[in-house]
Every structure is written in C-alpha cells, then in structure tokens.
Design a protein around this motif. Structure first.
Motif, short mmCIF file in Angstrom:
data_model
loop_
_atom_site.label_atom_id
_atom_site.label_comp_id
_atom_site.label_asym_id
_atom_site.label_seq_id
_atom_site.Cartn_x
_atom_site.Cartn_y
_atom_site.Cartn_z
N ASN A 113 0.82 -1.22 0.00
CA ASN A 113 0.00 0.00 0.00
C ASN A 113 0.85 1.26 0.00
OD1 ASN A 113 -2.63 -1.26 0.07
ND2 ASN A 113 -2.17 -1.83 2.19
N THR A 114 1.95 1.23 -0.77
CA THR A 114 2.84 2.39 -0.84
C THR A 114 3.20 2.72 -2.28
OG1 THR A 114 4.79 0.99 -0.59
CG2 THR A 114 3.86 1.93 1.42
N ILE A 115 3.72 3.95 -2.45
CA ILE A 115 4.29 4.39 -3.72
C ILE A 115 5.78 4.53 -3.49
CG2 ILE A 115 4.27 6.14 -5.52
CD1 ILE A 115 1.63 4.53 -5.17
N ARG A 116 6.57 3.88 -4.35
CA ARG A 116 8.03 3.86 -4.18
C ARG A 116 8.70 4.58 -5.34
NH1 ARG A 116 8.66 -1.00 -1.33
NH2 ARG A 116 10.74 -0.30 -0.66
N LYS A 117 9.94 4.99 -5.11
CA LYS A 117 10.74 5.66 -6.13
C LYS A 117 12.09 4.97 -6.23
CE LYS A 117 13.05 10.11 -7.08
NZ LYS A 117 13.24 11.51 -6.58
N ILE A 118 12.55 4.78 -7.48
CA ILE A 118 13.86 4.19 -7.74
C ILE A 118 14.65 5.18 -8.60
CG2 ILE A 118 15.14 2.17 -8.52
CD1 ILE A 118 12.50 0.64 -8.63
N THR A 119 15.78 5.64 -8.11
CA THR A 119 16.61 6.52 -8.92
C THR A 119 17.32 5.72 -10.00
OG1 THR A 119 18.60 6.26 -7.57
CG2 THR A 119 16.99 7.96 -6.89
N ALA A 120 17.94 6.43 -10.93
CA ALA A 120 18.68 5.75 -12.00
C ALA A 120 19.79 4.88 -11.44
CB ALA A 120 19.24 6.79 -12.96
N ALA A 121 20.27 5.21 -10.23
CA ALA A 121 21.34 4.43 -9.60
C ALA A 121 20.79 3.26 -8.80
CB ALA A 121 22.17 5.33 -8.69
N GLY A 135 1.76 -1.66 5.31
CA GLY A 135 0.85 -2.38 6.17
C GLY A 135 -0.37 -1.60 6.60
N VAL A 136 -0.45 -0.32 6.23
CA VAL A 136 -1.60 0.51 6.60
C VAL A 136 -2.46 0.72 5.36
CG1 VAL A 136 -2.39 2.71 7.52
CG2 VAL A 136 -0.30 1.66 8.41
N SER A 137 -3.69 0.25 5.41
CA SER A 137 -4.59 0.36 4.27
C SER A 137 -5.63 1.44 4.54
CB SER A 137 -5.29 -0.97 4.03
OG SER A 137 -6.24 -0.87 3.01
N GLY A 138 -5.91 2.24 3.52
CA GLY A 138 -6.94 3.27 3.67
C GLY A 138 -6.96 4.18 2.47
N ASP A 139 -7.70 5.26 2.60
CA ASP A 139 -7.85 6.20 1.49
C ASP A 139 -7.70 7.64 1.98
OD1 ASP A 139 -8.74 4.16 -0.57
OD2 ASP A 139 -10.24 3.86 1.00
N THR A 140 -6.88 7.81 2.98
CA THR A 140 -6.68 9.13 3.57
C THR A 140 -5.75 9.96 2.72
OG1 THR A 140 -6.93 8.15 5.76
CG2 THR A 140 -5.95 10.35 5.65
#
Length: 884
Positions: free
Chosen positions: A715-723, A734-739
C-alpha cells in the motif's frame, strides 16, 4: 497423405472460372498426383527487394478475400511481413510458395482466421465463402460443379480458406481463354481502383475512418461495381466520393485493431458471428429451435434465435444480484444451469444465489425455489428450501424440475407446486443433469467421473469400466434417438453414450480429441478443438450445440458434419510475432510508449515483454513464452514471472513491474535484462537488491530517469533513482486506507497502476475505485471517485464512479485516461477532475471498431503516443486515432 496446398484445375482454366470439377481433361489420377502436375514453379525472390514491391500482391489478396481495397496499415504490415519471409513478389509465386515457405503460409492463412473473415463468411460456412470469393475476383458465381469442388477441397482439409482464395485469384489472372482474358481485365481494373483508394485513404488523412464493418462494406460495394468495361481513371471520382462519405478527416476519433486479436469475451448482441459471450456455461433449446444460454460471466441469460440472432433474454450484463423482475430488471449471480419446458418456460440454476429461477415466455423472472444468498440443505416449499451451489437443472414432461445440487452432493426434486425434496444422494459434485425416457434422470456425477441414471425404482450407475473415463463431465443432453451427449470439460471433448445397452454402454468421442491442447478451431470431429466445453443441448433435428466456455462461444455440429462456431467470437491467444493481426498475445496487460512511437506490452500470461513498431510489427523484446522465472539475460534468455506492469523512457529503455518476483527489471534498447531493484518480498528501502517490494504492479518513469512503483501489497508508492536507490514516496507499509495527506501520512488501498506527467505529478489507480494525485512535494489528494463506491457515473471529482480501475496514463499537461475495466470503457479526467467516458459504452463489453465510442472488451492497459491512444484487451491491442 494430406495435400498441403492444391491449386485445382489450372490445366483446364476455363473450368476454374465457370465450374471447375474435380478432374482436369488431361489427367484422371488422384488429387495428390494432380497437385504435382498443376502447381506452377515457384518464382524465386531476387535481391534488393523492398516492401513496396509486394504492394500489388497484397492488394490482390485483399480483393480476393475481402472484396475491398487494403487499408494503409494492413498494406504496410503485409508488405513488411512478406519481405521478411523472403516471399516471391507475384501472386503466382506466392501460390507456389505456400507449400514450402512457412512464413508465406502463415500470412495467407491469417486472412482465413481474421475477425473480418468471420464476419463476412461466418465460421465454417464454406459455401458462402467460395461463392463470395468468386464474386470478388470475377464478379459472378462458379458453376455448381466448381462450387462443389472448392467446398470439398476446403472441408476435406486439402486447402485452407486463405489458400483457396489465393489459388482462385492466381488462376484467374493466368487464364488465356477468351473469357479468361475478359476476367483478367476486370480483375486488373479492380486492382487499379483498389490501389488508388488505398493511397487516397493514406494521403487524405482518412486512415482512421477506413476502419470497421460499415467502412469496409462501403468500399466493398464500390469495388463490386467495377467491371471489365470500367475506366479506372474515370472511376477515381467514385472512389473519392466513397472516401469522403466515410466521414474521415484528420482529427476524427476512430477505434481500430492495431495488433493481435480483440475478439473474445463480451456481451455484444447481434448476429452470431458478431455477438460476444463471457464464459457461457450451459445451453438449452426449445421447441421453436431457439437456444438459451447461461452466460455466466455476464450474469445474464441470452437467447439465440433459429436464424442466429443473439440478444439478452433476462438480466443485465455485469450486474449481479438476486432480484426478480421482467427482462433486464432481473438479476442473476453466476447462472450455470439452464433448461426449458414444452411451454417455453426457462429454468435457471442460479449458482451464486443458491436458487432455482424461472423465466416465463414474457421474460418475467421469479424465484421458483430457495432464497437468494441463503445457502444450505433444507427441504421445503419455495423460499423455505435451501440449495448449495446448484450447477445443473432439467425439467421432465410433467413439469417436475430436477437439480444437480453440487455442493450438497445430491439431486433435488421440485414439484410443480414448489415442494423441494432430495431425489438422490451420495454423489460427488454432480454438475449436469437431464430427464430421459421412462422416468430416468441422468446425472453427470462429475467428481466420481461417471454418468449415473436414477429411476423411481432406485439408483443405477452407468458402467464406464470398458476403457472409458471422464475427466470433468459437466453438461449432459439427449438426442431424438436417446443417445446421451456429455460435455467432458477436462478432456475438451464431446462424448456420445449409447444407453440402449446400459450394462456395457458404448461411449464414443464425437467431437474434439482427448489429451490434445485446448483450442478454438472448427473442423472435423477429430480436428476441431475446444476449451473447457461445459454445456450441451440437442434440438429436434439432431443438431448438437455446445457451450464452449473458455472460448466464449457456442459451437454446433450434426452427425458427422464439421464442428462450427454458431455464435460468439473465440479468443486468439498465442505468442507469435508478426505484423498486426498475424501476431498473437496471451493476456496483455499494461502498455507503454517511447519517444519513437514504439509500444511495449507486458504480455503477462506469456511472461514476455513485446514491442510493436508504429506500423504494427510485433517482436518479442525479452522473455520466452511459457517459461516463467527470474533470470537476467539477453532477449529470450531472460525470464519474468507473469509481469503486469511496463514503462518506457525516451531512450528506449523499458522498465518492468515483475510483481511475482518482487522486483523491478530494466530492459535496455538492445534487449538486455537486468534487475534494477528488489528481488525479495517485503517493503524495505535501500539500493538495488537490498530493497524489497510487495507485489509491485505498476511502474512509470519521468524525464530524469526516476522510476515510480505502485507497490500493491505494501500500500505504498516507491521511487527508484537511476542508480537503483529505493525510497518510499507516499503511504505506510501495512496501513490500508484512502486518507489524503503528505507523504507517509496518506494511505492507499491496493495501488495498482501509476503514471507521471510533465510536471512530475504522479497519478495512481487503486482498489477503492478512486484516482489519486501526488504532487512533487508529496501531497496526496483524491482526483476523482469516492473510496469504496463503485459505479459508472460521469461527473466531477467525488461525483464520478468507477468499477475496477486498471492502467492509468496521462498527457504531459495532466489530462488523465484510465481503463475502467468492469465498465468496459476508457474514462478521461481533466486536471480539474471532470470525468467523461470517451471510448466504449458503459456496461457493454465487446469490441466494435469504427467511430467513437466504439466498443471494448474489458480494457486493461493503455498508453498515449503522440495523438494516439492504445488500449489492450482480450488478446490484442487496439488504437484510437486522434486522442479523445
């Protein structure tokens, strides 16, 4: 010995054009011997050829097969494919190459398996096909002997339809008799007009408009009026008027197939060859030869008239429930069994509701027994009774209904007064049931792999010991001679049982071939293929109808005749590379585009990533069909595990959400696959393999080369750099919701797909049927929809409703497009949150080419390339010309 290609009677060319019997005047030998004499020598391909050298041959194929000019994209695709195959450039050479060049053979046969061919000639209607090809080629029908000759050649397997059309055209062009020269002049006039028409469609910007059934029909009619006396130059005005009448100019919004096949599941009504179904489970026929279908995936009951017209009889597509009512007001929940009595009443085993429903001839739906959603094993009258997942239903001549009560492992009886009692017990997951003669009820005792008869004097098991076994017997029906037909889903076959000797009954496979791969091919009893056929019915004439469940079709055969597709359009899945419709996919999911206009496909069920050029040529960039794994490597040496997400940068690098491998992979422009980050299940930030993901389902890449990931399970948004450095942008593991909120203060509920605009804003679809926006500083807001509310309403912000959102795409300026999968549409969201439906008809699944809104099967992936919108669905990719 099978003759792979037979040109037929070219030693007596006048006969080809007027009649063409089975023998030539110079030979009375078998067809196999004649073929060697008749076949022209193959003209070898020279050096230095270009795709354009095949233009005339491609037009000849289009005219012969479809009776219309080629569309520009189709022309380009086939030119390139013939060049790649090293094919001869002339039609006579292609005719000869069919037998020896697999690439040529695949291209020619693709005409016969195309969706347009099925619409024109049906599936298996060889007589109509032959007559139409002669009309297309020489403007008249063959003599009866010629018609019979070509039909026999195709139905016997000596020729395919594509091969036959090629042979007829090639023979007509080389006929030197008096009539033959006139015919050849007519053909050349048609080819000249066709070439002009195609070039004008391309040059006037009407490519998009020349798509779909009505546009093809208009062009076909135009070309049919060309005769041997027509002046092609003077006829250009007529061709131009037809092009103008298509209504197509640059800027028109038109839906067309781009690659693969969009055929398959849907709920389109219409003639059998145009209608679509979704997991049809059972069929029943009435005294007027109407066929009723439990269209399980659509939650409706369909009706097919004796003329093949398909309509919705009761229920509403995609809307499940247990409500009684008339016609579309009624609701069903996974209907799996169906029967009809002599008065035209239809009975439905409404599996998900645990009820038995009745539909009277005026389409009034009532609940005969049981109570919606109340499952159990209770005897009683009407609503007081309880069933548990009833799969099968039948009715005898007295009006008594019998039910295969699957989860209760029993057969139940419902009297005309509605009293439910247990008629037979001790079964193992019985699914099919039919009332036979002399008071015997026959049951497909699926779990016990046997067929059982129950009479008033007790239960008697049908002996299946004589080398016969069933592997998923479901549907069961009688014919007028009291032969029993069984849909054996596990074996993909239809079996026939002679019950006149019940001690040692004779069991015969009459359609399909046991232990062969699933398929959808029409053909003889030994060559036709099925994919989990679960229902069977027989009419008064002995015609057998089959609910071919996983092919989304209803099939038909009679006696020893060929098995044909009666209604519906089967999927055309596979992993073949090639041009346009020649290519095949298997469950394509998300799409991506690069700066050069190439489209990338997460071909999920093939575990591959495919590439499609702007002209529609499909290749496999990485992975190997059917080989799942997690290996890095180059091209086919790499392995993925059913990846759902894909993204591409402007340099041609492709990024893959390899969800089941818990990783994000990178494919270089040369096809070298590496693991950018992850590899273990979890949610840890870090660099490269030190980071972990929890089913990463969607990826997007910005202009700086940063990759953003919708990490579904965490339930997350992740970022990967070019490195390869991984951080969490928003949400908390682990926290689910729409806040809404900033960064980790916001919550998500199953984020699935992600896109990024030119300003660095992120857009996310998630399981709560809402679209979220994340600004570069991490502020999360809800752009459209209300969490937990599903529907199909257009509107602004929270007033809009969605149902099962899949991939999301966004323009550089922030206009969002989403695949609203269960509504079978594409929705558009402005930066201010105004939602409109732009492609497809809400709640009406099935592919319909042409002017928007058109029609879509359940759409999954979409991407924007320039002013084009690409959409994946079923086993293909469609394109909308001019972004709506």
């Amino acid at each position: 010995m099978k003759i792979s290609h037979f040109t037929a009677c070219f030693l007596s060319l006048p006969l080809l054009l007027t009649g063409c019997g089975g023998k030539t005047s110079s030979s009375s030998g078998p067809l196999a011997q004649q073929a060697a004499q008749i076949r022209p020598a193959q003209k070898q391909t020279g050096t230095g050829q270009t795709a354009a050298d095949y233009a005339n041959a491609v037009q000849e194929l289009y005219v012969a097969y479809f009776g219309r000019p080629a569309d520009p994209m189709g022309l380009t695709n086939f030119e390139n494919a013939l060049l790649a195959a090293g094919a001869p450039t002339d039609l006579q050479g292609l005719n000869a190459a069919y037998a020896t060049n697999a690439g040529v053979r695949a291209l020619i046969d693709s005409f016969g398996t195309s969706a347009e061919a099925k619409k024109l000639y049906g599936s298996g209607d060889t007589n109509a096909f032959v007559a139409n090809v002669f009309q297309n080629v020489i403007g008249r029908a063959p003599l009866a002997s010629g018609q019979s000759f070509w039909v026999d050649a195709i139905t016997s397997g000596k020729l395919t339809q594509g091969d036959a059309a090629l042979s007829i055209m090639a023979g007509a062009l080389t006929n030197t008799t008096g009539q033959g020269l006139i015919d050849a002049h007519l053909i050349n006039n048609r080819l000249a007009v066709a070439a002009y028409f195609t070039s004008q469609v391309a040059s006037t910007g009407t490519i998009a408009a020349y798509s779909g059934t009505s546009a093809a029909a208009a062009a076909r009619s135009m070309l049919a009026n060309v005769t041997s006396n027509t002046d092609p130059a003077a006829y250009r005005a007529t061709a131009g008027a037809v092009i103008s009448g298509l209504g197509g100019t640059t800027g028109n919004q038109v839906l067309a197939v781009f690659a693969g096949s969009m055929a398959g599941g849907g709920d389109q009504d219409g003639p059998g060859i145009n209608a679509t179904f979704s997991q049809p489970w059972a069929v029943a026929v009435d005294s007027m030869d109407n066929l009723y279908v439990a269209d399980t995936g659509n939650q409706v009951i369909r009706k097919i008239t004796a003329q093949g017209e398909v309509s919705i009889y009761a229920g509403s597509p995609g809307l499940s429930g247990g409500a009684d009512g008339t016609g579309s007001a009624a609701r069903f929940n996974t209907p799996r069994g169906i029967a009809v009595d002599s008065a035209g009443n239809v009975y439905v085993a409404d599996t998900g509701n645990c009820t038995i429903r009745k539909i009277d001839p005026s389409t009034v739906v009532t609940t005969l027994a049981g109570s919606a959603g109340q499952c159990g094993n209770v005897e009683g009258t009407g609503a007081a009774a309880r069933f548990s997942a009833p799969f099968g239903v039948t009715v005898d001549t007295s009006g008594t209904v019998y039910v295969a009560d699957t989860y209760n492992n029993s057969v139940r009886q419902i009297t005309p007064g509605g009293l439910v009692t247990t008629f037979g017990a001790g079964f193992h997951s019985p699914q099919g049931i039919v009332a036979g003669s002399q008071g015997v009820i026959w049951v497909a005792d699926t779990g016990n792999a046997q067929i059982v008869g129950i009479s008033t004097s007790g239960r008697s098991a049908l002996n299946v010991q004589a080398g016969v076994s069933f592997h998923g017997a479901t549907g069961i029906a009688f014919d007028k001679h009291y032969f029993l037909y069984v849909a054996d889903a596990g074996d993909n076959t239809i079996r026939q049982i002679d019950i006149s000797t019940p001690i040692y009954p004779v069991v015969t496979t009459v359609a399909g071939l046991a232990n062969s791969p699933a398929g959808s091919a029409d053909g003889t009893s030994a060559t036709a293929t099925f994919n989990k056929p679960r229902g069977v019915a027989v009419d008064a004439y002995g015609r057998v109808f089959i609910a071919d469940t996983n092919n989304d079709t209803v099939r038909e055969f009679e006696g020893s005749a060929r098995i044909t597709t009666f209604a519906g359009i089967p999927p055309e899945m596979g992993s073949a590379d090639g041009a346009g419709a020649i290519a095949t996919f298997n469950g394509p999911q998300s799409l991506a585009s690069d700066g050069a206009g190439n489209i990338y496909v997460a071909d999920m069920n093939n575990s591959e990533v495919r590439k499609i050029t702007p002209t529609g040529s499909v290749t496999t960039l990485a992975g190997l069909a059917g080989a799942m794994g997690s290996a890095d490597g180059s091209g086919s040496a790499a392995r993925f595990y059913q990846p759902p997400g894909v993204a591409a940068d402007t340099a041609g690098n492709v990024y893959v959400a390899d969800a089941q491998n818990s990783s994000v992979r990178k494919i270089s422009s040369s096809g070298v696959v590496t693991t950018l980050a992850g590899g273990t299940y979890g949610s840890a930030d870090g660099t490269g393999s030190a980071a972990s993901f929890s089913f990463p389902s969607g990826v997007a890449v910005d202009g700086a080369g940063n990759v953003f990931v919708a990490d579904y399970d965490s339930n997350t948004i992740r970022k990967i750099t070019a490195a390869g450095v991984v951080t969490t942008v928003a949400g908390t593991t682990g926290v689910s919701g729409d806040t809404d909120g900033i960064g980790k203060a916001a919550t998500f509920n199953g984020p699935w797909s992600i896109a990024v605009d030119g300003s660095g804003n992120l857009y996310v679809t998630e399981g709560s049927n809402i679209v979220r926006k994340i600004t570069p500083n991490g502020l999360v807001s809800t752009l459209a929809g209300t969490a937990g509310v599903s529907g199909s309403a257009d509107g602004t912000g929270a007033a809009a409703q969605f149902c099962n959102l899949w991939q999301i795409a966004v323009t550089s300026s922030g206009t969002v497009y989403v695949a609203d999968t269960s509504n079978a549409v594409i929705r558009k969201i402005t930066p201010s949150g105004v939602v409109t439906t732009v492609v497809g008809v809400k709640g009406k699944a099935g592919f319909v080419a042409g002017a928007l809104p058109g029609g879509l099967p359940a759409p999954y992936g979409l991407t924007i390339s320039g002013n084009l919108l690409y959409v994946s669905g079923n086993d293909g990719i469609a394109v909308v010309h001019t972004l709506p």
